[in-house]
Design an enzyme around this catalytic site. Sequence first.
Site, PDB file in Angstrom:
ATOM      1  CB  SER A 163      39.882   2.741   1.951  1.00 26.50           C
ATOM      2  OG  SER A 163      38.877   2.643   2.913  1.00 26.50           O
ATOM      3  CG  ASP A 198      41.847  18.925   3.824  1.00 27.09           C
ATOM      4  OD1 ASP A 198      42.474  19.106   2.768  1.00 27.09           O
ATOM      5  OD2 ASP A 198      40.655  18.572   3.854  1.00 27.09           O
ATOM      6  CE  LYS A 217      36.169   0.633  -0.569  1.00 25.63           C
ATOM      7  NZ  LYS A 217      35.734   1.255   0.704  1.00 25.63           N
TER       8      LYS A 217
END
Length: 449
Positions: free
Chosen positions: A301, A312, A326
């Site tokens: 999460s 990224d 998740k």
Amino acid sequence: MKLAPKFAGSVRAAALVTAVALLPTTTAVFAQVESRSSPEFAKLFATYQRIKSSYVEPVDDEVLIRGAIDGMLAALDPHSAYLDGAALERLETMIDGNYEGLGISVQMDDGAVKVVSPFKGSPADKAGLKAGDYITHIEGKLIYGLELDEAVKQMRGPAGSAVRLSIFRPGREEPFEVSVTRGVVELEPVTFELKPGGIGVISVNEFSRDVGVDVNSAIASLRRDSGGKLSGLVLDLRKNPGGSLDEAVALSDLFLTEGQIVSQRGRNRRDSVYYEAESVYRGDAAAGLPIIVLIDAGSASASEIVAGALQDQHRALVMGERSFGKGSVQTLLPLTRDSALKLTTARYYTPSGRSVQEGGIEPDIRVPQLSDPDAAKRSQYLMRESDLRGHLVNEVALEDDQLEADRLDDPRFKLTAEQLEKQGIDDFQLDYALRTLRRTGGSVIARSK
């Protein structure tokens, strides 16, 4: 090891709002049920009437209605649930971060109690419990099929008392028993330590209130302790099951100066939210220092949001093992004064548009935890989001070989736990990250996009 300041007692209320959103439920919502669902409601009521009139024993309405609610939510995904009484209290207690017990996050898996993650430094962690373990017996009594709340209640108890657990660990041929001495579990959200070579290690153990502030303070303390010669950072998110979305955004924003951090996209356009850098903190708190983020199967999460954002945006190298996967948002929808629905309402996406759901975050460099003598066997049986029955499917339709890639042997990592112990290495993943930073001087951590 130095500890960042403990979070205040008021965290419970704040974290409950930020970890799962609080939205009002009104009769207007129920009025919007589509008319075409009426025949299905007719089946539901017909079933109810048949049970009330023909079942072998009288059945209370409370039992039937609760069963219907549980059945509806179980048909959705593993994270949607009906909460009342003890279940709602347990959620608040966990967010409190201060309770007497074992210090483990657990969930039901086909009637069995599975360890999602032991909290770092907790009695369960010190006793050797690991993510993926199944607790089959408590004090010799079988708990398979027991309600999760009841199983948790049996594991709770006064600090100093012991509880005997029977554990089935995938990869081991025989179950084994372990005695865990309960303690006062005070979850420290952030801990930090300066390692040789001027490398700071910051462990984020959960995402509660002020994690961003605590990590910022940790960086300042590490700079001071290193005499201004801090050469790199390891951000350790292993065994971190997540928490507040706001704190995940704040922590990411500490190191990012531009671009998106994460997006949250739901069924309707109004449910979509985009979080950008420079919205919480200005500038890069690490001032360009090379960063390695450590993750494993227990990173879920909020941990995946941070790892995905820094990966990224090319701000950090992600190392370790594929995360839990998740990538969904749960919203707390009050029903009555003491009951609520925890309902999945959206998915998370990384800055490049990757859905975290199912696939999780794949590390740039996969490093197994060779210090764990059972790691090789357990890796073949580790359960992640993609293994949970009824999990949300990733829209990009990940292939099985993509999800299994992290279970393949890597010829670079052949040392045994015994060999590492003789070398004084008790955490191979952390040691590998530290050696990488020292060996490269940070040149391997590219910031260019």
